[in-house]
Design an enzyme around this catalytic site. Structure first.
Site, mmCIF file in Angstrom:
data_model
loop_
_atom_site.group_PDB
_atom_site.id
_atom_site.type_symbol
_atom_site.label_atom_id
_atom_site.label_comp_id
_atom_site.label_asym_id
_atom_site.label_seq_id
_atom_site.Cartn_x
_atom_site.Cartn_y
_atom_site.Cartn_z
ATOM 1 N N GLU A 177 0.753 -0.952 -0.147
ATOM 2 C CA GLU A 177 -0.013 0.059 -0.112
ATOM 3 C C GLU A 177 0.864 1.336 0.191
ATOM 4 O OE1 GLU A 177 0.757 1.688 2.897
ATOM 5 O OE2 GLU A 177 1.697 -0.026 3.626
ATOM 6 N N GLU A 320 4.512 -0.292 1.889
ATOM 7 C CA GLU A 320 4.700 -0.683 0.405
ATOM 8 C C GLU A 320 4.483 -2.200 -0.065
ATOM 9 O OE1 GLU A 320 8.379 0.791 -1.131
ATOM 10 O OE2 GLU A 320 7.923 3.029 -0.421
#
Length: 354
Positions: A177, A320
């Protein structure tokens, strides 16, 4: 029709293959090594056999889906990072220059970047999948982060992307994300699901605002009090105090389970997304492989609530999907153990041949 894809996906999720898990355990126990001497590698191999229905699973097509979105609650000064960092980093994933990209390179894992709710408009030539539901969530300290239909839509975006990647040949997924401020809705979701004060599950995130941790906790508490999310309705929680990228990651997890593919979750925010998926269909738990123990205080509590134990302790909190990328070689090692390690009987036969 709204929610049809979500319902269909949930209905397709079946328990993992117990017969194949038993076969995998038998093989592992017959390998030329002391019993249980490869520890978590053995339990991981058994889990992978159960997920895939294959004694010798191949995980040679790895994909990390990075979902990007912004958060209206940033208006409240919960983070020191400027909100446009979400936009800037979303552009950097397709260029291969972010943390997760660097780590993903070691296993040739593909990074798929999805705009599910970035505040700014992503240029059309940015090689980002355009699935924007809205330009960031609304400020959850003043009202719901989104309406229920938007929360469902975010999950269905995740389902669509993951299903498309699996159709292209992906045999293991990772969740990632990008969203400045997203530890705030993550802590809010966890506070509701656990029934605890936000103080217990709120951490520094990527950088605290001027008001420090006390201000962040107060904002989360205010959002919960204003919106009164229903503890027994995951969609209500996601809509009222969640995030679009959290919903999309939950969708990716549901899609992986529906297609009998393992899904490696990252740290705190990914684990919160996994909890949303679990609340919608508990059978997803068997398809989830936790990667690392995030430094965020809520991460350990979230993992315990989900009933999973992260493999790696690396003091990481980047997000991430970086932890998922780092865990991929361990999955490869578990598969290699199954395929390449000789049994005790085979070892004896080789000795006798000589």
């Amino acid at each position: 029709m709204m929610m049809q894809l979500l319902q269909q996906t949930i209905q397709r999720i079946q328990p993992t293959n117990n017969t194949m898990k038993e076969k995998a355990k038998e093989r592992i126990d017959s390998l030329s090594k002391p019993p249980s001497s490869l520890g978590k590698l053995e339990s991981l191999a058994i889990q992978l056999a159960g997920i895939t229905g294959e004694l010798y699973p191949k995980l040679d097509n790895k994909v990390i889906i990075v979902c990007a979105a912004d958060h209206g609650v940033c208006e409240e000064g919960v983070t020191s990072n400027p909100q446009n960092v979400t936009f800037l980093q979303t552009l950097n994933f397709p260029k291969g220059v972010t943390g997760v990209c660097a780590i993903a390179k070691i296993t040739n894992a593909k990074i798929v970047t999805v705009d599910v709710g970035v505040k700014e408009d992503i240029p059309l030539d940015a090689k980002v999948l355009m699935k924007k539901i809205k330009h960031g969530t609304d400020n959850m300290a003043k009202g719901p982060a989104m309406i229920r239909e938007e929360a469902i839509q975010s999950i269905e975006v995740g389902i669509e992307i993951a299903t498309a990647e699996i159709a292209k040949g992906a045999n293991v997924l990772g969740t990632g994300e990008m969203g400045i401020g997203n530890t705030t809705p993550s802590a809010a979701i966890l506070s509701v699901l656990r029934g605890c004060h936000p103080q217990e599950v709120t951490g520094f995130g990527a950088g605290l605002g001027a008001g420090g941790i006390e201000h962040k906790v107060a904002i989360i508490q205010k959002a919960i009090e204003i919106n009164k999310p229903n503890r027994h309705d995951a969609l209500d929680i996601l809509a009222k105090v969640g995030g679009l990228e959290i919903g999309a990651m939950a969708g990716s997890i549901l899609a992986a389970a529906a297609n009998r593919k393992p899904v490696v979750i990252d740290g705190f925010i990914s684990t919160i997304a996994a909890l949303i998926a679990y609340e919608l269909e508990p059978k997803v738990q068997d398809y989830i492989i936790p990667s690392h123990a995030s430094e965020e205080p809520g991460a350990k509590i979230a993992a315990e609530l989900l009933g999973v134990e992260p493999m790696l302790h690396m003091n990481m909190r980047l997000g991430e999907g970086s932890g998922a990328a780092l865990a991929f070689p361990i999955l490869d090692a578990a598969c290699s153990m199954m395929s390449n390690m000789a049994t005790l009987a085979e070892t004896m036969a080789l000795v006798e041949e000589k």
